[in-house]
Design a protein around this motif. Structure first.
Motif, short mmCIF file in Angstrom:
data_model
loop_
_atom_site.label_atom_id
_atom_site.label_comp_id
_atom_site.label_asym_id
_atom_site.label_seq_id
_atom_site.Cartn_x
_atom_site.Cartn_y
_atom_site.Cartn_z
N UNK A 1 -2.37 -13.29 -1.92
CA UNK A 1 -1.56 -13.94 -0.89
C UNK A 1 -2.24 -15.15 -0.28
N UNK A 2 -1.55 -15.78 0.64
CA UNK A 2 -2.09 -16.95 1.32
C UNK A 2 -3.21 -16.57 2.28
N UNK A 3 -3.17 -15.36 2.81
CA UNK A 3 -4.19 -14.90 3.74
C UNK A 3 -5.24 -14.10 2.98
N UNK A 4 -6.50 -14.12 3.44
CA UNK A 4 -7.51 -13.26 2.83
C UNK A 4 -7.15 -11.80 3.06
N UNK A 5 -7.37 -10.96 2.08
CA UNK A 5 -7.06 -9.54 2.21
C UNK A 5 -8.04 -8.89 3.17
N UNK A 6 -7.51 -8.35 4.24
CA UNK A 6 -8.32 -7.56 5.17
C UNK A 6 -7.63 -6.22 5.33
N UNK A 7 -8.25 -5.19 4.77
CA UNK A 7 -7.65 -3.86 4.76
C UNK A 7 -8.45 -2.97 5.69
N UNK A 8 -7.75 -2.20 6.51
CA UNK A 8 -8.37 -1.16 7.32
C UNK A 8 -7.65 0.15 7.02
N UNK A 9 -8.08 1.24 7.60
CA UNK A 9 -7.37 2.46 7.27
C UNK A 9 -7.90 3.71 7.95
N UNK A 10 -7.09 4.76 7.83
CA UNK A 10 -7.43 6.09 8.32
C UNK A 10 -6.89 7.08 7.29
N UNK A 11 -7.76 7.86 6.68
CA UNK A 11 -7.33 8.75 5.61
C UNK A 11 -6.84 10.10 6.11
N UNK A 12 -7.18 10.45 7.35
CA UNK A 12 -6.77 11.75 7.89
C UNK A 12 -5.72 11.54 8.98
N UNK A 13 -4.46 11.85 8.72
CA UNK A 13 -3.43 11.64 9.73
C UNK A 13 -3.43 12.73 10.79
N UNK A 14 -3.05 12.34 11.99
CA UNK A 14 -2.80 13.35 13.02
C UNK A 14 -1.42 13.97 12.82
N UNK A 15 -0.53 13.17 12.28
CA UNK A 15 0.81 13.66 11.96
C UNK A 15 1.38 12.78 10.86
N UNK A 16 1.98 13.38 9.85
CA UNK A 16 2.61 12.61 8.79
C UNK A 16 3.73 13.44 8.18
N UNK A 17 4.95 13.05 8.48
CA UNK A 17 6.14 13.69 7.93
C UNK A 17 6.67 12.78 6.82
N UNK A 18 6.58 13.26 5.58
CA UNK A 18 6.85 12.42 4.42
C UNK A 18 7.93 13.04 3.54
N UNK A 19 8.79 12.21 2.99
CA UNK A 19 9.84 12.67 2.08
C UNK A 19 9.76 11.86 0.79
N UNK A 20 9.88 12.57 -0.35
CA UNK A 20 9.94 11.87 -1.64
C UNK A 20 11.33 11.32 -1.83
N UNK A 21 11.41 10.02 -2.10
CA UNK A 21 12.69 9.36 -2.33
C UNK A 21 12.59 8.56 -3.62
#
Length: 404
Positions: A117-137
């Protein structure tokens, strides 16, 4: 320069020049430390300084314009930044390691989008969620509701790597995953109100009804074993480094910088101090002080030797093309706990020697003491957790976590 402007081409490329450049930033980082803490994130001037030397692109693949340094060089640069301000070192360490994780976890199509992309890639993250409700679509996953804490560097990121459960069509959890989402799609909750490392801006984030395509959801169980989707980078050693050792070890790099700064500040302040309620008008003349400095410096040197050893072994393993053995990976977890223990003990020992002046909020040693303590509390560097983990493994029991 806005924090999200296209970074200029780095003016430094060799490991030696990177370290030298980081060293030139230390005085300015020290001068800005108090204002950075009040701001609650890195100021634009600091982001500009880091960009100018490529210090936020150390783990970006060379094919996408990054520096692609070794783990050992990464260590040296972040530790040097930590001499100036632990929050800057922590933010740079986390941005770089999560950018590296995004580089190894996903295939070339995602990488081209991430790094092209036009901007430099700056990635941050958290691998352990406090809550994550996910559905396969169809075509991916819908995060109906999610909450993640301690998202260090989020104010300076354009991508966020968030841990989610991978579910089947029936809603059964079949794996743990990492979803790569645009930072503009997350809500920053602004709840980072802490006594130390305030400048990291490690706020919680949340999302609602966010679709993530299949290609931007990676299996963590496969990645932990070295089964990376980034086959287009398979010939590059940096992108063969073992996942959990890399994610864990880098958290000790800022602490090494704090240790160096703590000894420097203690020795700078020493000529101005006596020892109250004794005949010592110069603390530097007291044998007790000599013992304290000797012990603290030994702890710092030992911690650095341990961390440098593992950085070197991780580089060597990646160069060989053989994924780091399970017990060696467990040993990294054990030893980072021990190294953090040594660093905290050394800083606390010098803080005790500093006496009542530590109560002053304007005392530069007070901030170092607080930063060292908070840095040592991260779950992945917890000494008791990591000692138990390694002990279980060598005693023939299954580990109590897949993160090895």
């Amino acid at each position: 320069m806005n924090a999200f402007d296209k970074a200029p081409q780095p003016v430094v490329t060799s490991p030696e020049n990177l370290l030298a450049y980081a060293r030139t930033l230390v005085p300015a980082l020290k001068d800005r430390a108090v204002s950075t803490s009040k701001l609650g994130k890195l100021p634009d001037e600091t982001i500009s300084d880091l960009n100018a030397g490529g210090l936020l692109s150390m783990t970006t693949p060379r094919k996408y314009g990054g520096l692609q340094v070794s783990v050992s060089t990464y260590l040296d640069v972040i530790a040097e930044l930590g001499r100036g301000d632990a929050a800057v070192a922590w933010s740079a360490a986390l941005i770089n390691v999560t950018t590296w994780a995004a580089a190894v976890l996903y295939g070339e199509k995602v990488a081209d989008e991430l790094f092209g992309g036009e901007q430099p890639a700056r990635v941050v993250g958290v691998l352990s969620p406090r809550k994550a409700v996910v559905k396969k679509v169809e075509g991916g996953y819908l995060i109906e509701e999610g909450l993640w804490g301690f998202n260090s560097g989020i104010y300076h990121a354009n991508w966020d790597l968030l841990g989610i459960p991978i579910v089947d069509a029936a809603g059964n959890v079949i794996d743990q995953g990492a979803a790569l989402v645009r930072a503009s799609d997350v809500e920053i909750l602004g709840d980072w109100d802490v006594i130390a490392l305030r400048g990291t801006g490690s706020s919680s984030v949340s999302v609602k009804n966010l679709f993530v395509p299949d290609e931007r959801v990676a299996s963590m169980s496969r990645a932990v074993q070295g089964d990376y989707q980034a086959t287009h980078l398979a010939g590059e050693a940096l992108y063969r480094v073992a996942l959990v050792p890399m994610l864990a070890l880098i958290l000790t790099f800022p602490a090494l910088g704090v240790a160096s700064a703590a000894l420097e500040v203690f020795l700078e302040q020493l000529p101005r101090r006596g020892i109250q309620y004794t005949w010592y008008t110069k603390q530097s003349e007291a044998p007790l002080t000599h013992l304290q400095v000797g012990e603290a410096s030994a702890k710092f040197d030992a911690a650095r030797a341990i961390i440098e050893k593992h950085a070197r072994l991780m580089d060597e393993s990646a160069e060989s093309g053989v994924y780091m053995a399970f017990l060696d990976r467990a040993k990294v977890r054990r030893d980072i706990g021990f190294a953090e223990k040594l660093i905290w003990e050394g800083v606390d020992l010098l803080a005790t020697a500093a006496g009542g002046s530590l109560a002053a909020t304007h005392n530069p040693f007070t901030k170092l003491w607080q930063d060292a303590r908070v840095a040592s509390l991260h779950g992945i560097v917890s000494q008791t957790t990591n000692f138990e983990l390694y002990g279980r493994v060598v005693c023939g029991l299954p580990p109590n976590t897949p993160l090895i």
